[in-house]
Design an enzyme around this catalytic site. Structure first.
Site, PDB file in Angstrom:
ATOM      1  N   HIS A 129     -43.144  22.724   9.444  1.00 46.60           N
ATOM      2  CA  HIS A 129     -43.737  23.441   8.302  1.00 46.60           C
ATOM      3  C   HIS A 129     -44.967  22.659   7.844  1.00 46.60           C
ATOM      4  O   HIS A 129     -45.012  21.438   7.986  1.00 46.60           O
ATOM      5  CB  HIS A 129     -42.678  23.474   7.190  1.00 46.60           C
ATOM      6  N   ASP A 139     -37.074  16.544   7.268  1.00 51.29           N
ATOM      7  CA  ASP A 139     -37.326  17.698   6.408  1.00 51.29           C
ATOM      8  C   ASP A 139     -36.090  18.601   6.517  1.00 51.29           C
ATOM      9  O   ASP A 139     -35.914  19.299   7.516  1.00 51.29           O
ATOM     10  CB  ASP A 139     -38.588  18.424   6.889  1.00 51.29           C
ATOM     11  N   GLN A 169     -34.418  23.590   5.394  1.00 49.75           N
ATOM     12  CA  GLN A 169     -33.659  24.732   5.930  1.00 49.75           C
ATOM     13  C   GLN A 169     -32.265  24.314   6.406  1.00 49.75           C
ATOM     14  O   GLN A 169     -31.550  25.130   6.974  1.00 49.75           O
ATOM     15  CB  GLN A 169     -34.420  25.385   7.094  1.00 49.75           C
ATOM     16  N   LYS A 200     -33.775  26.927  -2.301  1.00 50.87           N
ATOM     17  CA  LYS A 200     -33.318  27.587  -1.070  1.00 50.87           C
ATOM     18  C   LYS A 200     -31.797  27.517  -0.931  1.00 50.87           C
ATOM     19  O   LYS A 200     -31.233  28.006   0.041  1.00 50.87           O
ATOM     20  CB  LYS A 200     -33.967  26.916   0.148  1.00 50.87           C
ATOM     21  N   CYS A 218     -46.021  29.414   6.982  1.00 43.88           N
ATOM     22  CA  CYS A 218     -46.484  28.029   6.752  1.00 43.88           C
ATOM     23  C   CYS A 218     -46.260  27.168   7.991  1.00 43.88           C
ATOM     24  O   CYS A 218     -45.851  26.000   7.872  1.00 43.88           O
ATOM     25  CB  CYS A 218     -45.808  27.403   5.545  1.00 43.88           C
TER      26      CYS A 218
HETATM   27  N1  7TS Z   1     -39.997  22.560   5.053  1.00 41.41           N
HETATM   28  C1  7TS Z   1     -39.441  23.662   5.576  1.00 41.41           C
HETATM   29  C2  7TS Z   1     -38.724  23.581   6.887  1.00 41.41           C
HETATM   30  C3  7TS Z   1     -39.511  24.866   4.883  1.00 41.41           C
HETATM   31  O1  7TS Z   1     -38.947  25.956   5.413  1.00 41.41           O
HETATM   32  C4  7TS Z   1     -40.179  24.910   3.631  1.00 41.41           C
HETATM   33  C5  7TS Z   1     -40.356  26.196   2.874  1.00 41.41           C
HETATM   34  C6  7TS Z   1     -40.710  23.719   3.116  1.00 41.41           C
HETATM   35  C7  7TS Z   1     -40.615  22.577   3.863  1.00 41.41           C
HETATM   36  C8  7TS Z   1     -41.366  23.655   1.778  1.00 41.41           C
HETATM   37  O2  7TS Z   1     -40.414  23.770   0.780  1.00 41.41           O
HETATM   38  P1  7TS Z   1     -40.849  23.822  -0.755  1.00 41.41           P
HETATM   39  O3  7TS Z   1     -39.593  24.118  -1.492  1.00 41.41           O
HETATM   40  O4  7TS Z   1     -41.460  22.515  -1.095  1.00 41.41           O
HETATM   41  O5  7TS Z   1     -41.840  24.961  -0.854  1.00 41.41           O
HETATM   42  N2  7TS Z   1     -40.330  27.340   3.700  1.00 41.41           N
HETATM   43  C9  7TS Z   1     -40.708  28.598   3.392  1.00 41.41           C
HETATM   44  C10 7TS Z   1     -40.584  29.653   4.280  1.00 41.41           C
HETATM   45  O6  7TS Z   1     -40.139  29.567   5.418  1.00 41.41           O
HETATM   46  N3  7TS Z   1     -41.048  30.784   3.694  1.00 41.41           N
HETATM   47  O7  7TS Z   1     -41.437  30.467   2.459  1.00 41.41           O
HETATM   48  C11 7TS Z   1     -41.247  29.118   2.247  1.00 41.41           C
END
Ligand code: 7TS
Length: 409
Positions: free
Chosen positions: A121, A198, A201, A224, A364
């Site tokens: 990501h 990371d 997910q 999430k 992303c």
């Molecule tokens: N890493 C992964 C693997 C992600 O899927 C996401 C967000 C992030 C980092 C960032 O997370 P945040 O909470 O800091 O925003 N992924 C997604 C997605 O797949 N669609 O919208 C956000």
């Protein structure tokens, strides 16, 4: 499969969108919230709202107990040794940036290597790109196998004695691939590098054990995993965090302030500048209670089954391409796809007309889109509240999208 009653815990799902009952298949972007979490937030603001760690009045103590109690829930959730290793921050993005900014700048120099993969990501790419630019380090990518998995041979070829940091996602938000983090960590450590994970997910969907993984840092987001937005976690090994400098100064992280010199609190507070994310942490604590009650193993099983069911049904649609590993046991509960040469935004729009929410775009992960040789994809992502009926509605929706665009193309 989990009991369908679980759906009733999520009030938002009980509505019609564009004249159809809502089917929410965008949990990888953000999950819906159960009434247990909504009530915990309501209860905090209604009865206990106060600033924390000031220790003079009763409400302040209640808020502090709630906030620090949530930290203990997170510690247990990922099996960290100590609450000193659990830092609350805004989310995965902030946590990864903190590692790059604080640990990275102190430990990476010109000619050193930082290793990531093509499936990351953006939040696990750009902090390292910036660190490489600022220090003169080299950013290296581990190549993916054709089915979107990682091979340990390629991991071994890429990580060298010059590698200082390896940062890899646990589960891909596009391919659904589950990466062998424990094995990669061992390889990183053999070369004296640290391992950053990371887990954005992974945390919502499977049991995480940071001691078993033996990773050095791990980041995830509350929103999430049934929790509120604006709260996330950076786990770090105590001996590393102790030697790191904060990147935000002021407020709660302060111990003593003089005119020209100041000192910081101990872990974990030295990384929590300003008034902390009190309601967010309490909401995350309630989300963890909720997930633990249902059971992470049961949730993971449910999603594997749903993804398997979805892949079987979707494979029957002519012209539909599914990305990532075909074996449902090798992937998490999401299916990324394209339908003929219809743009995924158009597919998502037709699905929305039928009350079905999916994500479309680059998710992303633009370097991964380049690797897949497409500019965008559509993605259906499942969580504990989804059912086989939701998948049937998706398949029906895809068939009508196909029909709808038949004459256009
Ligand atoms: N890493 C992964 C693997 C992600 O899927 C996401 C967000 C992030 C980092 C960032 O997370 P945040 O909470 O800091 O925003 N992924 C997604 C997605 O797949 N669609 O919208 C956000």
């Amino acid at each position: 499969m989990l009991n369908k009653e679980i759906r009733n815990h999520f009030p938002i799902l009980d509505q019609e969108i564009n004249g159809h009952p809502l089917v929410y298949l965008d949990s990888a972007a953000t999950s819906q919230k159960p009434v247990q979490v909504i009530e915990a937030l309501d209860n905090y603001y209604r009865w206990n709202n106060s600033n924390v760690h000031r220790g003079v009045h009763t409400l302040g103590n209640k808020a502090t107990d709630g906030y620090e109690g949530a930290r203990e829930k997170v510690r247990k959730f990922i099996n960290a040794k100590s609450t000193e290793e659990i830092i609350f921050m805004r989310g995965t993005t902030t946590a990864l940036n903190t590692v790059a900014e604080s640990y990275g700048h102190a430990n990476v120099s010109e000619g050193d290597e930082i290793v990531i993969t093509h499936m990351e990501h953006h939040s696990n790419i750009i902090p390292w790109q910036q660190l490489a630019k600022e220090t003169g380090a080299v950013l290296k990518y581990i190549d993916l196998e054709e089915d979107g998995t990682l091979s340990l041979d390629k991991v071994r070829e890429t990580i060298t004695d010059r590698t200082k940091i390896v940062s890899i996602m646990y589960v891909s938000n596009v391919l659904g691939t589950m990466n062998p983090i424990e094995e990669i960590t061992e390889i990183a450590h053999q070369h004296g590098a640290i391992m950053c994970v990371d887990a954005a997910q992974a945390a919502p969907h499977m049991r995480i054990d940071v001691q078993k993984l033996n990773c050095d840092f791990l980041a995830f987001s509350g929103h999430k995993m049934c929790g509120p937005t604006g709260i996330g976690v950076l786990y770090g090994k105590k001996e590393l965090l102790n030697n790191m400098e904060p990147i935000e100064f002021g407020g709660e992280m302060i111990d003593f302030v003089g005119l020209y010199e100041s000192t910081w609190k101990e872990l974990p507070w030295k990384f929590e500048g300003g008034t902390p994310i009190i309601a967010g942490a309490i909401g995350l604590g309630a989300a963890i209670d909720y997930l633990e009650e249902i059971g992470l193993d049961a949730i993971e099983r449910h999603e594997h089954d749903l993804a398997g069911y979805a892949m079987d049904k979707m494979s029957e649609i002519n012209g539909l391409t599914i990305y990532g590993p075909r074996d449902p046991e090798k992937r998490a509960g999401l299916v990324t796809f394209n339908l003929d040469d219809v743009h995924p935004h158009d597919v998502a729009t037709v699905l929305d007309m039928n009350g079905i929410a999916v994500r479309a775009g680059h998710h992303c992960a633009q370097p991964l889109m380049k690797w897949l040789a497409c500019s965008a994809t559509a993605r259906a992502s499942f969580y504990l509240y989804n059912t086989t009926e939701d998948v049937d509605r998706l398949v029906e929706g895809l068939r009508s999208a196909k029909e709808y665009f038949k004459d256009v193309n």
